[in-house]
Design a protein around this motif. Structure first.
Motif, PDB file in Angstrom:
ATOM      1  N   UNK A 154       0.859  -1.194   0.000  1.00  0.00           N
ATOM      2  CA  UNK A 154       0.000   0.000   0.000  1.00  0.00           C
ATOM      3  C   UNK A 154       0.895   1.245   0.000  1.00  0.00           C
ATOM      4  N   UNK A 155       0.762   2.057  -1.014  1.00  0.00           N
ATOM      5  CA  UNK A 155       1.514   3.307  -1.111  1.00  0.00           C
ATOM      6  C   UNK A 155       0.590   4.458  -0.743  1.00  0.00           C
ATOM      7  N   UNK A 156       0.721   4.990   0.477  1.00  0.00           N
ATOM      8  CA  UNK A 156      -0.198   6.061   0.890  1.00  0.00           C
ATOM      9  C   UNK A 156       0.040   7.332   0.088  1.00  0.00           C
ATOM     10  N   UNK A 157      -1.051   8.022  -0.209  1.00  0.00           N
ATOM     11  CA  UNK A 157      -0.961   9.264  -0.975  1.00  0.00           C
ATOM     12  C   UNK A 157      -1.053  10.494  -0.092  1.00  0.00           C
ATOM     13  N   UNK A 158      -1.466  10.315   1.162  1.00  0.00           N
ATOM     14  CA  UNK A 158      -1.651  11.450   2.059  1.00  0.00           C
ATOM     15  C   UNK A 158      -1.055  11.116   3.430  1.00  0.00           C
ATOM     16  N   UNK A 159      -0.888  12.133   4.250  1.00  0.00           N
ATOM     17  CA  UNK A 159      -0.401  11.937   5.616  1.00  0.00           C
ATOM     18  C   UNK A 159      -1.362  11.052   6.413  1.00  0.00           C
ATOM     19  N   UNK A 160      -2.672  11.267   6.236  1.00  0.00           N
ATOM     20  CA  UNK A 160      -3.665  10.464   6.947  1.00  0.00           C
ATOM     21  C   UNK A 160      -3.578   8.999   6.539  1.00  0.00           C
ATOM     22  N   UNK A 161      -3.452   8.728   5.261  1.00  0.00           N
ATOM     23  CA  UNK A 161      -3.306   7.341   4.812  1.00  0.00           C
ATOM     24  C   UNK A 161      -2.033   6.712   5.367  1.00  0.00           C
ATOM     25  N   UNK A 162      -0.960   7.487   5.467  1.00  0.00           N
ATOM     26  CA  UNK A 162       0.278   6.932   6.004  1.00  0.00           C
ATOM     27  C   UNK A 162       0.139   6.621   7.492  1.00  0.00           C
ATOM     28  N   UNK A 163      -0.665   7.417   8.216  1.00  0.00           N
ATOM     29  CA  UNK A 163      -0.941   7.106   9.622  1.00  0.00           C
ATOM     30  C   UNK A 163      -1.708   5.796   9.727  1.00  0.00           C
ATOM     31  N   UNK A 164      -2.762   5.639   8.934  1.00  0.00           N
ATOM     32  CA  UNK A 164      -3.552   4.410   8.966  1.00  0.00           C
ATOM     33  C   UNK A 164      -2.684   3.199   8.633  1.00  0.00           C
ATOM     34  N   UNK A 165      -1.865   3.316   7.606  1.00  0.00           N
ATOM     35  CA  UNK A 165      -1.014   2.197   7.198  1.00  0.00           C
ATOM     36  C   UNK A 165      -0.017   1.842   8.304  1.00  0.00           C
ATOM     37  N   UNK A 166       0.587   2.845   8.927  1.00  0.00           N
ATOM     38  CA  UNK A 166       1.577   2.584   9.964  1.00  0.00           C
ATOM     39  C   UNK A 166       0.947   1.890  11.166  1.00  0.00           C
ATOM     40  N   UNK A 167      -0.220   2.354  11.589  1.00  0.00           N
ATOM     41  CA  UNK A 167      -0.906   1.713  12.708  1.00  0.00           C
ATOM     42  C   UNK A 167      -1.248   0.262  12.386  1.00  0.00           C
ATOM     43  N   UNK A 168      -1.710   0.001  11.175  1.00  0.00           N
ATOM     44  CA  UNK A 168      -2.077  -1.366  10.804  1.00  0.00           C
ATOM     45  C   UNK A 168      -0.847  -2.268  10.678  1.00  0.00           C
ATOM     46  N   UNK A 169       0.266  -1.740  10.209  1.00  0.00           N
ATOM     47  CA  UNK A 169       1.482  -2.542  10.146  1.00  0.00           C
ATOM     48  C   UNK A 169       1.919  -2.980  11.546  1.00  0.00           C
ATOM     49  N   UNK A 170       1.715  -2.115  12.527  1.00  0.00           N
ATOM     50  CA  UNK A 170       2.073  -2.450  13.899  1.00  0.00           C
ATOM     51  C   UNK A 170       1.095  -3.440  14.519  1.00  0.00           C
ATOM     52  N   UNK A 171      -0.171  -3.416  14.077  1.00  0.00           N
ATOM     53  CA  UNK A 171      -1.232  -4.139  14.784  1.00  0.00           C
ATOM     54  C   UNK A 171      -1.784  -5.353  14.062  1.00  0.00           C
ATOM     55  N   UNK A 172      -1.524  -5.525  12.770  1.00  0.00           N
ATOM     56  CA  UNK A 172      -2.285  -6.501  11.983  1.00  0.00           C
ATOM     57  C   UNK A 172      -2.090  -7.944  12.440  1.00  0.00           C
ATOM     58  N   UNK A 173      -0.957  -8.245  13.078  1.00  0.00           N
ATOM     59  CA  UNK A 173      -0.699  -9.621  13.504  1.00  0.00           C
ATOM     60  C   UNK A 173      -0.875  -9.811  15.008  1.00  0.00           C
ATOM     61  N   UNK A 174      -1.589  -8.871  15.643  1.00  0.00           N
ATOM     62  CA  UNK A 174      -1.830  -8.979  17.087  1.00  0.00           C
ATOM     63  C   UNK A 174      -2.942  -9.978  17.368  1.00  0.00           C
ATOM     64  N   UNK A 175      -2.791 -10.701  18.484  1.00  0.00           N
ATOM     65  CA  UNK A 175      -3.861 -11.573  18.950  1.00  0.00           C
ATOM     66  C   UNK A 175      -4.965 -10.778  19.630  1.00  0.00           C
ATOM     67  N   UNK A 176      -4.565  -9.696  20.324  1.00  0.00           N
ATOM     68  CA  UNK A 176      -5.515  -8.812  20.988  1.00  0.00           C
ATOM     69  C   UNK A 176      -5.147  -7.373  20.678  1.00  0.00           C
ATOM     70  N   UNK A 177      -6.154  -6.556  20.400  1.00  0.00           N
ATOM     71  CA  UNK A 177      -5.944  -5.151  20.089  1.00  0.00           C
ATOM     72  C   UNK A 177      -6.836  -4.311  20.988  1.00  0.00           C
ATOM     73  N   UNK A 178      -6.234  -3.399  21.761  1.00  0.00           N
ATOM     74  CA  UNK A 178      -6.963  -2.519  22.675  1.00  0.00           C
ATOM     75  C   UNK A 178      -6.818  -1.087  22.171  1.00  0.00           C
ATOM     76  N   UNK A 179      -7.937  -0.449  21.864  1.00  0.00           N
ATOM     77  CA  UNK A 179      -7.955   0.925  21.366  1.00  0.00           C
ATOM     78  C   UNK A 179      -8.565   1.803  22.459  1.00  0.00           C
ATOM     79  N   UNK A 180      -7.743   2.655  23.081  1.00  0.00           N
ATOM     80  CA  UNK A 180      -8.163   3.431  24.242  1.00  0.00           C
ATOM     81  C   UNK A 180      -8.709   4.789  23.814  1.00  0.00           C
ATOM     82  N   UNK A 181      -9.974   5.019  24.117  1.00  0.00           N
ATOM     83  CA  UNK A 181     -10.679   6.253  23.789  1.00  0.00           C
ATOM     84  C   UNK A 181     -11.330   6.807  25.054  1.00  0.00           C
ATOM     85  N   UNK A 182     -12.164   7.823  24.895  1.00  0.00           N
ATOM     86  CA  UNK A 182     -13.074   8.261  25.954  1.00  0.00           C
ATOM     87  C   UNK A 182     -14.244   8.968  25.292  1.00  0.00           C
TER      88      UNK A 182
END
Length: 376
Positions: free
Chosen positions: A142-170
């Motif tokens: 995936x070749x991101x075309x925007x800064x936002x796409x590059x953020x999404x790609x980077x987060x998914x590269x870090x998380x895609x092979x996780x057994x558990x994923x915790x996304x902390x919001x409020x």
């Protein structure tokens, strides 16, 4: 601990942002846990929880108690964190595109289906590895075309092979509540109880592909397609994800953050990712899980000053007063009543509302909505 800095695509000359991840334990030595905070960048309780988790994880790693891998991104949205307008944080939507930072992630099931469906066999573990490699290949290409796409790609590269994923919001104001997909709930319910969730909202798919469902949804979607094709192939729910709403935006304190961090470590001990002499007992549930499709959003039909009659965490019955909308010019008061019975788990922080604005949410036991279940 290892720190990695991931440069994002530069949107403009002389402008560069970096996403930072912290890595504990050893890759491949056990299950992988991925934790990120403040993807909606003005939602800061999770960032402070990550600060407390880092100290705990560092100590556990030194003691040799991490039996697996933990990846943590304490500031998941450096783009949104830098956005301000008239001195107010603007971290939910990217100003350039008006896109929600936690929507529109890729459909990973569709992305890897052609590459994996005919290769899946009788070995469940081998099938999981095959799908994860296909996800990695897709994300690497995936070749991101925007800064936002590059953020999404980077987060998914870090998380895609996780057994558990915790996304902390409020939320704006609220009690601690917990979103997860139905396929993940059997493996995530103990975490909700360790955290003391006051509302638990389940959906097969909430719509618009937030990052947590992008990751976990791919597994049950591929399994459904295998079943629909008549193939009896083992493909487990290899990633279970959750969005954890850590109360309200102003609930930023060391006391709360330390409590939440200890709860997460207690869950990690319970599932065996953190070694301990005696795994902790799961706390009693403070609520029952309810369908996200049973969550009622309350709206103001007229503008005015908001006066809440109900507190977050309060159990409401049908017809019970939730808020009044005061128009001091017309000298009128609009009553906003509960349309369902359930826990009033979130409400707005502002005390002026325009016509049609959302006021709060009630978690009821009966589903009555369909389609996209998440708001903007």
């Amino acid at each position: 601990m290892k720190r990695l800095d991931h440069p994002l695509l530069s949107p403009s000359l002389g402008s560069h942002k970096t996403l930072t991840s912290f890595h504990f334990g050893q890759p491949g030595s056990g299950r992988k846990i991925y934790i990120q905070a403040s993807l909606h960048a003005e939602e800061l309780p999770g960032m402070l929880v990550a600060h407390h988790l880092r100290a705990l994880f560092e100590a556990l790693e030194v003691a040799g108690q991490i039996q697996g891998e933990i990846v943590m991104v304490p500031v998941a949205n450096p783009i949104g964190l830098a956005q301000r307008l008239d001195h107010k944080p603007m971290g939910r939507f990217e100003l350039d595109t008006s896109e929600n930072f936690n929507r529109h992630y890729p459909d990973l099931a569709a992305a890897v289906e052609a590459a994996v469906m005919n290769q899946l066999g009788d070995d469940a573990a081998a099938n999981v590895g095959l799908v994860r490699r296909a996800m990695s290949d897709y994300l690497q290409k995936w070749t991101p075309a925007t800064e936002l796409q590059s953020l999404r790609r980077t987060l998914l590269l870090l998380a895609h092979d996780a057994d558990f994923m915790l996304d902390l919001h409020c939320d704006c104001e609220g009690v601690l509540h917990f979103y997860t997909e139905e396929a993940c709930w059997p493996q995530m319910q103990e975490l909700a109880h360790f955290l003391g969730a006051r509302a638990i909202l389940l959906a097969k798919s909430s719509g618009n592909r937030p990052i947590d469902e992008c990751l976990s949804g791919a597994w049950w979607q591929l399994a459904d397609r295998l079943k629909a094709s008549g193939r009896d192939v083992p493909l487990p729910q290899a990633c279970c994800s959750t969005t954890i709403e850590l109360r309200g935006e102003l609930d930023v304190s060391h006391a709360l953050a330390a409590t939440d961090a200890r709860a997460i470590v207690g869950w990690l001990q319970f599932i065996g990712v953190v070694a301990c002499q005696q795994p902790p007992q799961v706390p009693s549930a403070l609520c029952q899980a309810t369908p996200l499709a049973g969550s009622e959003s309350l709206y103001a039909s007229s503008p005015g000053v908001v006066v809440f009659a109900a507190e977050v965490g309060q159990h409401l019955e049908v017809g019970e007063l939730v808020a009044e909308i005061i128009d001091p010019i017309a000298n009128t008061s609009q009553r906003v009543n509960a349309g369902v019975a359930g826990v009033f788990y979130a409400r707005i922080r502002d005390r002026y509302i325009t016509a049609g604005g959302e006021l709060g949410k009630i978690a009821s036991a009966q589903a009555f909505r369909s389609g996209d279940l998440l708001g903007a």
